[in-house]
Write a protein that holds these residues in place. Structure first.
Motif, PDB file in Angstrom:
ATOM      1  N   SER B 511      -1.618   9.838   4.349  1.00  0.00           N
ATOM      2  CA  SER B 511      -2.504   8.835   3.742  1.00  0.00           C
ATOM      3  C   SER B 511      -1.879   7.449   3.784  1.00  0.00           C
ATOM      4  O   SER B 511      -2.530   6.474   4.146  1.00  0.00           O
ATOM      5  N   GLU B 512      -0.616   7.384   3.411  1.00  0.00           N
ATOM      6  CA  GLU B 512       0.082   6.091   3.391  1.00  0.00           C
ATOM      7  C   GLU B 512       0.181   5.464   4.777  1.00  0.00           C
ATOM      8  O   GLU B 512      -0.069   4.279   4.950  1.00  0.00           O
ATOM      9  N   ARG B 515      -3.066   4.133   5.970  1.00  0.00           N
ATOM     10  CA  ARG B 515      -3.450   2.881   5.311  1.00  0.00           C
ATOM     11  C   ARG B 515      -2.916   1.695   6.117  1.00  0.00           C
ATOM     12  O   ARG B 515      -3.619   0.698   6.306  1.00  0.00           O
ATOM     13  N   SER B 516      -1.701   1.807   6.617  1.00  0.00           N
ATOM     14  CA  SER B 516      -1.151   0.725   7.445  1.00  0.00           C
ATOM     15  C   SER B 516      -1.990   0.490   8.694  1.00  0.00           C
ATOM     16  O   SER B 516      -2.035  -0.608   9.227  1.00  0.00           O
ATOM     17  N   PHE B 519      -6.941   2.853   7.966  1.00  0.00           N
ATOM     18  CA  PHE B 519      -7.806   4.005   7.662  1.00  0.00           C
ATOM     19  C   PHE B 519      -7.607   4.383   6.201  1.00  0.00           C
ATOM     20  O   PHE B 519      -6.467   4.492   5.754  1.00  0.00           O
ATOM     21  N   GLU B 520      -8.672   4.584   5.489  1.00  0.00           N
ATOM     22  CA  GLU B 520      -8.558   5.069   4.110  1.00  0.00           C
ATOM     23  C   GLU B 520      -9.070   6.502   4.082  1.00  0.00           C
ATOM     24  O   GLU B 520     -10.273   6.751   4.128  1.00  0.00           O
ATOM     25  N   LEU B 521      -8.171   7.461   4.069  1.00  0.00           N
ATOM     26  CA  LEU B 521      -8.598   8.860   4.061  1.00  0.00           C
ATOM     27  C   LEU B 521      -7.980   9.599   2.881  1.00  0.00           C
ATOM     28  O   LEU B 521      -6.759   9.596   2.703  1.00  0.00           O
ATOM     29  N   SER B 522      -8.836  10.220   2.089  1.00  0.00           N
ATOM     30  CA  SER B 522      -8.334  11.009   0.963  1.00  0.00           C
ATOM     31  C   SER B 522      -7.937  12.392   1.476  1.00  0.00           C
ATOM     32  O   SER B 522      -8.209  12.756   2.622  1.00  0.00           O
ATOM     33  N   ASP B 525     -10.988  14.104   2.604  1.00  0.00           N
ATOM     34  CA  ASP B 525     -11.452  13.611   3.919  1.00  0.00           C
ATOM     35  C   ASP B 525     -10.663  14.298   5.039  1.00  0.00           C
ATOM     36  O   ASP B 525     -11.225  14.717   6.045  1.00  0.00           O
TER      37      ASP B 525
END
Lengths: 138, 588
Positions: B511-512, B515-516, B519-522, B525
């Motif tokens: 996830s981290e 983010r860079s 992409f925002e994935l939980s 997701d």
């Protein structure tokens, strides 16, 4: 302080140093790297590490027509970007190919011997030598 | 994803027309992230239903992911194609410099279609595709020379990948591999033969560019976290020290190391071919893939005398790993480690998959032992356990194919057993030769239901080893665990993170890092994406004629004891029907 290539035989070709150099400059990717790791001629024979070796009397500075490259205390050069006209003479003068080119600014990119890459060399190929600087000053 | 990320560029190359174009496919990367997820979608788009794997319409797809070039260990390229070996989904992963080079050249994926009328190699750099005449390279014997010539003719030293085939690919051996950077491979399922029928000798890719990141500060923090774990964790240290061959002795001790065509599970000559012995006697160099600090690639230096002149030697640099040791040493009863390295070298020279080759030769040896075949078929070659010289020659003949027997061997063990008998001891799953684990039902059920029929699909061997210490799970639980693992691996292989780093790339870290890359994935997701990709692969497999009703289990796996005892056929049937139900349930 200057960056030293201690032992290329220990180099595994991971190129962590190249990526580190770029991160240090606030970027990602490889466009801005001032250090290169490539194979000697096929990975089976090992690697060469190309980076400024901080000459005491740098040939790149000698051929600069605008004095944009200034000798640095402890060896190597510092680029005065405003003076640089991007002629590329410095690149031709460096026999080890350690002057990289910034295609975006059309100016040279040269290692500033900050040692950031050495922190990411997992196999002690690179080292930041502090003693060397003192030696030069004496 | 970030707006200015060149990852969205998909390069389409047509070898028939010698043309290319670039299309923006944010749609694909936003939905499937990259790597395997994007590649299977492109395969679905580009591969016509029922297409001949040896025909011009079989596409070759390469894909990387958003983390490539940004974070360490996101260093794999995923290849997808229709496999000439199984006639179904072909997927193979390769490291070396391939992933970073592809990303730095400014693409997220490459699709190669069509067939050239003359041998060509393709050089991709500076936003252009160059079609070069490869007539001179075609048929060349040395595996080093082709790489050297392309290196000398193309730019991008240190920043490139050279993917190439050997003679096996040219001769359309159905399990021919594609080699990059001398020692890494798209090994399994015959990508080399797809190159070969397209008359494509090599693909060279290079580039150097900046990549966007969402937040520099956060990027560097996450980077350092991953890097620190990669260089300090014991999990990664083992890959660095002895590499994958560190598994040889433990698997032998466990009684899970397939030996002599899985007639046995312990090899009396194991100490000669262990990771420890090979390192002590031969290890000459360790290498890493680009942007991986681990350096798991172990290369042996083998000094051999020339027989025609005294004091005249050559030193060959030969890489070795666990799977080739299993396939070319223990499966063939080769305890002479120099002999193993010579065989390994020949396998690399011609460019075939080491695992398939070993399993096929093991079947042939047993078939000869049982009198199903004789010197008439082998053309006077005595295939007997441990006879590495005969095996080296057999590999050459699999490529030159002097008669029907070697032509059959060139198409895999299933095909050969169909022709000559011995299906009970022809060790293939879904048409792909078995990996090196007789650990229990997890390994074999895993190979059977895995989308690629390989050990890296769902790592069933690892579940077995846990079961050996506790108790065997129910078939339902086993299948659920295998599927969960395979689905998560779809996420990793879409990020193109090396599976060796799966312990580092936890869901939180993934996830981290994403983010860079914008992409925002939980967690949810990711699980959804993993499942979706897995089902997309299965949908392709079924479209191309795969049926779980046709899968065949070689009798041999029930005849040789595993660490958790003799395996039970009923357990397998049960596991398979659970798998079918789970697939059907998710489809509806």
């Amino acid at each position: 302080m200057r960056l030293a290539v201690v032992d290329t035989e220990r180099c595994v070709g991971c190129q962590q140093s190249m990526f580190a150099c770029v991160r240090r400059q606030g970027e990602a990717g490889l466009a801005k790297t001032c250090i290169a790791v490539r194979s000697v001629g096929g990975t089976e024979r090992g690697f060469v590490v190309i980076v400024c070796r901080a000459c005491d009397d740098p040939p790149c500075a000698k051929v600069c027509p605008t004095e944009a490259l200034v000798s640095r205390k402890g060896g190597g050069v510092r680029l005065d970007s405003e003076k640089c006209i991007g002629c590329g003479h410095c690149q031709g003068a460096c026999p080890i190919g350690a002057i990289f080119w910034d295609e975006e600014t059309n100016k040279p990119m040269i290692c500033v011997h900050c040692g950031y890459c050495a922190k990411y060399c997992p196999h002690t190929v690179l080292e930041l030598e502090r003693e060397e600087a003192e030696h030069v000053e004496r | 994803m970030l707006n200015d990320d060149p990852l969205a560029n998909v390069l389409y190359i047509d070898l028939s027309k010698r043309s290319y174009r670039v299309a923006q496919r944010q749609d694909l990367f936003e939905k499937y992230v990259g790597g395997a997820g994007v590649a299977v979608q492109l395969l679905e788009e580009e591969c016509p239903q029922g297409c001949d794997p040896y025909g011009p319409h079989n596409p070759i797809i390469f894909a990387v992911g958003p983390l490539t070039g940004l974070f360490p260990l996101a260093s794999k390229t995923v290849a997808m194609f229709k496999s000439p070996h199984t006639g179904n989904l072909g997927e193979s992963h390769c490291g070396g410099r391939s992933a970073v080079a592809l990303r730095m050249a400014g693409y997220g994926a490459i699709v190669i279609n069509g067939t050239s009328d003359i041998p060509v190699y393709v050089a991709i750099h500076d936003g252009r595709v160059h079609f070069r005449d490869a007539s001179v390279l075609w048929g060349m014997g040395s595996r080093f020379t082709v790489g050297r010539i392309i290196r000398e003719n193309e730019p991008g030293s240190g920043l490139r990948t050279i993917m190439r085939i050997g003679r096996a690919g040219e001769q359309l051996v159905s399990y021919a591999s594609v080699t990059t950077e001398t020692y890494r491979h798209f090994g399994r399922l015959g990508l080399g033969a797809v190159f070969g029928c397209k008359k494509l000798k090599a693909v060279q890719i290079s580039g150097k560019r900046s990549l966007p990141v969402a937040d520099q500060k956060q990027y560097r923090t996450t980077y350092d976290e991953i890097y620190k774990t990669a260089v300090s964790s014991s999990a990664m240290k083992k890959y660095h020290d002895l590499g994958t061959p560190q598994n040889v002795l433990p698997l032998n001790d466990l009684g899970a190391l397939p030996t002599r065509n899985l007639k046995e599970v312990r090899f009396e000559g194991v100490s000669n071919v262990s990771g420890e012995t090979l390192a002590e006697q031969f290890l000459g160099r360790r290498l890493a893939c680009s942007h991986c600090p681990v350096a798991c690639i172990h290369v042996a230096a083998l000094r051999e005398p020339y027989e025609d002149e005294p004091y005249f030697y050559k030193t060959s640099m030969i890489s070795y790993d666990y799977e080739p040791i299993y396939a070319l040493a223990t499966m063939l009863g080769v305890s002479d480690n120099r002999g193993f390295l010579e065989l390994m070298d020949e396998v690399e020279t011609v460019g075939v998959d080491a695992m398939s080759t070993g399993v096929i030769l093991a079947w042939a040896t047993e078939a000869m032992e049982r009198g199903l075949i004789s010197e008439k078929e082998t053309l006077d070659l005595e295939l007997s356990w441990g006879n590495h010289r005969a095996y080296v020659e057999a590999v050459r003949r699999i490529v030159s194919q002097p008669n029907d027997f070697y032509r059959a061997l060139a198409r895999g063990v299933k095909h050969a057993a169909d022709q000559y008998g011995g299906a009970d001891f022809a060790l293939s799953f879904g048409g792909n030769e078995m990996p090196g684990y007789h650990t229990g039902p997890g390994a074999h059920v895993g190979a059977l239901i895995g989308a690629r029929h390989g050990h890296l699909d769902n790592a069933g061997y690892s579940l077995d080893q846990k079961a050996a210490a506790t108790e065997l799970p129910t078939p339902e639980k086993l299948v659920a665990a295998l599927m969960a693992e395979e689905e998560w691996r779809q996420v990793l292989s879409s990020l193109v993170v090396c599976f060796f780093a799966r312990g580092i790339y936890t869901q939180e870290i993934v996830s981290e890092t994403l983010r860079s890359a914008g992409f925002e994935l939980s967690k949810e997701d990711m699980e959804k994406i993993g499942m979706m990709i897995h089902r997309n692969k299965y949908r392709f497999k079924i479209r191309e004629g795969f049926s779980l009703d046709d899968v065949r289990l070689p009798k041999r796996i029930f005849e040789t004891e595993s660490p958790i005892g003799m395996l039970d056929k009923a357990y397998f049937q049960d596991a398979l029907s659970h798998f079918k139900n789970m697939l059907l349930a998710s489809e509806s």
